[in-house]
Design a protein around this motif. Structure first.
Motif, PDB file in Angstrom:
ATOM      1  N   ILE A  90     -10.855   1.660  12.191  1.00 14.77           N
ATOM      2  CA  ILE A  90      -9.855   2.815  11.905  1.00 14.77           C
ATOM      3  C   ILE A  90      -8.464   2.238  11.720  1.00 14.77           C
ATOM      4  N   GLY A  91      -7.945   2.257  10.594  1.00 12.69           N
ATOM      5  CA  GLY A  91      -6.551   1.668  10.662  1.00 12.69           C
ATOM      6  C   GLY A  91      -5.298   2.761  10.710  1.00 12.69           C
ATOM      7  N   CYS A  92      -4.132   2.068  10.919  1.00 11.76           N
ATOM      8  CA  CYS A  92      -2.877   2.982  11.156  1.00 11.76           C
ATOM      9  C   CYS A  92      -2.234   3.030   9.635  1.00 11.76           C
ATOM     10  N   HIS A  93      -2.674   2.246   8.749  1.00 12.78           N
ATOM     11  CA  HIS A  93      -1.835   2.311   7.370  1.00 12.78           C
ATOM     12  C   HIS A  93      -2.264   3.723   6.523  1.00 12.78           C
ATOM     13  N   ASP A  94      -3.341   4.063   6.744  1.00 10.42           N
ATOM     14  CA  ASP A  94      -3.880   5.176   6.322  1.00 10.42           C
ATOM     15  C   ASP A  94      -4.044   6.428   7.245  1.00 10.42           C
ATOM     16  N   PHE A  95      -3.282   6.127   8.336  1.00 11.74           N
ATOM     17  CA  PHE A  95      -3.726   7.428   9.275  1.00 11.74           C
ATOM     18  C   PHE A  95      -3.552   8.783   9.036  1.00 11.74           C
ATOM     19  N   CYS A  96      -2.436   9.293   8.303  1.00 10.56           N
ATOM     20  CA  CYS A  96      -2.390  10.663   7.734  1.00 10.56           C
ATOM     21  C   CYS A  96      -3.811  10.915   7.137  1.00 10.56           C
ATOM     22  N   GLY A  97      -4.413  10.206   6.326  1.00 11.46           N
ATOM     23  CA  GLY A  97      -5.444  10.399   5.706  1.00 11.46           C
ATOM     24  C   GLY A  97      -6.770  10.914   6.429  1.00 11.46           C
ATOM     25  N   HIS A  98      -6.766   9.882   7.428  1.00 10.32           N
ATOM     26  CA  HIS A  98      -7.919  10.369   8.561  1.00 10.32           C
ATOM     27  C   HIS A  98      -7.786  11.410   9.417  1.00 10.32           C
ATOM     28  N   PHE A 121      -6.776  -4.754   4.171  1.00  8.82           N
ATOM     29  CA  PHE A 121      -6.801  -3.702   5.130  1.00  8.82           C
ATOM     30  C   PHE A 121      -6.116  -4.464   6.363  1.00  8.82           C
ATOM     31  N   PHE A 170       2.218  11.122   1.598  1.00  9.03           N
ATOM     32  CA  PHE A 170       0.721  10.120   1.517  1.00  9.03           C
ATOM     33  C   PHE A 170      -0.206  10.929   1.132  1.00  9.03           C
ATOM     34  N   GLU A 188      -2.177  -3.546   8.331  1.00  5.13           N
ATOM     35  CA  GLU A 188      -2.156  -3.323   9.768  1.00  5.13           C
ATOM     36  C   GLU A 188      -1.101  -4.212  10.476  1.00  5.13           C
ATOM     37  N   LEU A 206      -5.503  13.558  -1.430  1.00  5.84           N
ATOM     38  CA  LEU A 206      -6.080  14.105  -0.090  1.00  5.84           C
ATOM     39  C   LEU A 206      -6.009  15.295   0.520  1.00  5.84           C
ATOM     40  N   ASN A 239      -2.148  10.425  -2.513  1.00  6.65           N
ATOM     41  CA  ASN A 239      -3.647   9.785  -2.715  1.00  6.65           C
ATOM     42  C   ASN A 239      -4.494  10.961  -2.794  1.00  6.65           C
ATOM     43  N   TYR A 269     -14.924  10.081   4.344  1.00  5.62           N
ATOM     44  CA  TYR A 269     -13.395   9.883   4.011  1.00  5.62           C
ATOM     45  C   TYR A 269     -13.536   8.549   3.518  1.00  5.62           C
TER      46      TYR A 269
END
Lengths: 167, 189
Positions: free
Chosen positions: B2-10, A73, B93, A77, B99, B97, A50
């Protein structure tokens, strides 16, 4: 092509903090169903696959790219307090307030005790893809991530340096 | 981290990883155990306790947070709670991107809300077009009706009235009074 150091961007400047609930729940699920080895495998695969675009950017851009990524990043957040420092042969990310632990505690969520180790397992996999090393110290809401070139000759990761989360 | 801004991606990447690790049963288990019963337990508790009012509180808050530009519409009518999603923040999203690891990301919504609704005594009528547009109608399980005619519940906000709802080649996934993510109905003609 996006000018952001982040490979995947949204139309909102910051993510929704409630998604930290899902990450914590995902860890709990993987640990329960697949055990610690399965959870580690998931994180390493996530780091290599990913995050491949970030890893490539780090390999190409070196430590300045690492620093730029982590600044972007944490700006995306919600709720954290973080300083990113570029030093010779390394980048240090001082997390004074971890946004995830902060929100999980505020939401009265039971946090998996292994939570903070995910940053090392994931970070190490990503750093290796970029020809770098990653170490972590602290945890449970405040920690330091270090990304370094091989020339920094960092000592091996001390597992005891990563604190378990006290829920 | 692991972030929340790209949550839907992961999150979407995770579905594909789980399917490789344990097949479709593990993906279904994940949506129910991790998302419905753990991550979204606040939704579950609210809807079990308050029914339609709980749905309004939960989705009113969540969709507004995820989609501040109001790419959705909520309609409450006697006996039915309806969502028209015109611009899904989550699928949007992924599309923006580029994905796509899992065969149908949209299935996750029925994957976790289906079991939640079943246990709260509701069934779901739903369609999604795989382009970030969908609609949902929740009714008590014993209630008659379902798949209300376009415009009859949400008026001009009904997503099915959009000219791009069903472009040539688009496949609509359809559920009729359902709570099981695997029980799709044949597409409407």
């Amino acid at each position: 092509m996006s000018a952001s150091p982040l490979p995947y961007t949204d139309t909102k400047p910051q993510g929704s903090a409630d998604f930290y609930y899902a990450t914590n729940a995902t860890f709990r699920f993987l640990l329960a169903r697949l055990g610690e080895d399965g959870w580690r495998r998931y994180l390493r695969d996530l780091g290599r696959d990913y995050f491949a675009p970030v890893n490539r950017a780090w390999r190409a851009g070196g430590l300045p790219a690492v620093a730029a990524y982590w600044r972007a990043f944490f700006a995306a957040e919600p709720g954290g307090e973080v300083e990113v420092r570029e030093l010779p042969e390394r980048v240090e990310i001082k997390v004074r307030v971890c946004p995830a632990i902060l929100h999980l505690r505020a939401g009265n969520r039971g946090i998996v005790r292994e939570y903070c180790r995910h940053c090392h397992i994931l970070g190490e996999a990503r750093a290796a893809e970029a020809g770098l090393q990653m170490r972590l110290s602290g945890g449970d809401g405040a920690c330091v991530h270090t990304y370094a070139t091989p020339a920094a000759a960092l000592p091996p990761q001390d597992p005891a340096a990563i604190r378990e989360v006290a829920s | 981290m692991i972030g929340c801004h790209d949550f839907c991606g992961h999150y979407e990447w995770t579905f594909a990883w789980l399917e490789r690790a344990g097949g479709h049963p593990l993906v279904r288990d994940y949506w129910d155990a991790a998302i419905n019963r753990d991550s979204q337990r606040h939704a579950r508790e609210l809807i079990e306790r308050e029914g339609f009012a709980g749905m309004e509180k939960y989705w009113g808050h969540t969709l507004l947070e995820e989609s501040p530009d109001l790419g959705f519409n909520i309609t409450t009518s006697p006996g039915v709670f309806r969502i028209d999603m015109h611009d899904c923040p989550s699928k949007g999203f992924l599309r923006r991107n580029g994905l796509e690891q899992y065969r149908d990301y949209c299935d996750h919504c029925m994957g976790w809300t289906g079991p939640m609704m079943r246990e709260a005594g509701f069934v779901i009528d739903h369609e999604h077009n795989h382009r970030g547009q969908c609609w949902w109608e929740m009714r008590r399980a014993a209630e008659k009706g379902g798949h209300a005619a376009p415009g009859s519940v949400s008026g001009a906000k009904d997503v099915r009235l959009r000219p791009d709802w069903r472009p040539p080649g688009a496949v609509l996934d359809r559920y009729v009074k359902q709570t099981d993510p695997d029980r799709k109905s044949p597409p409407a003609s």
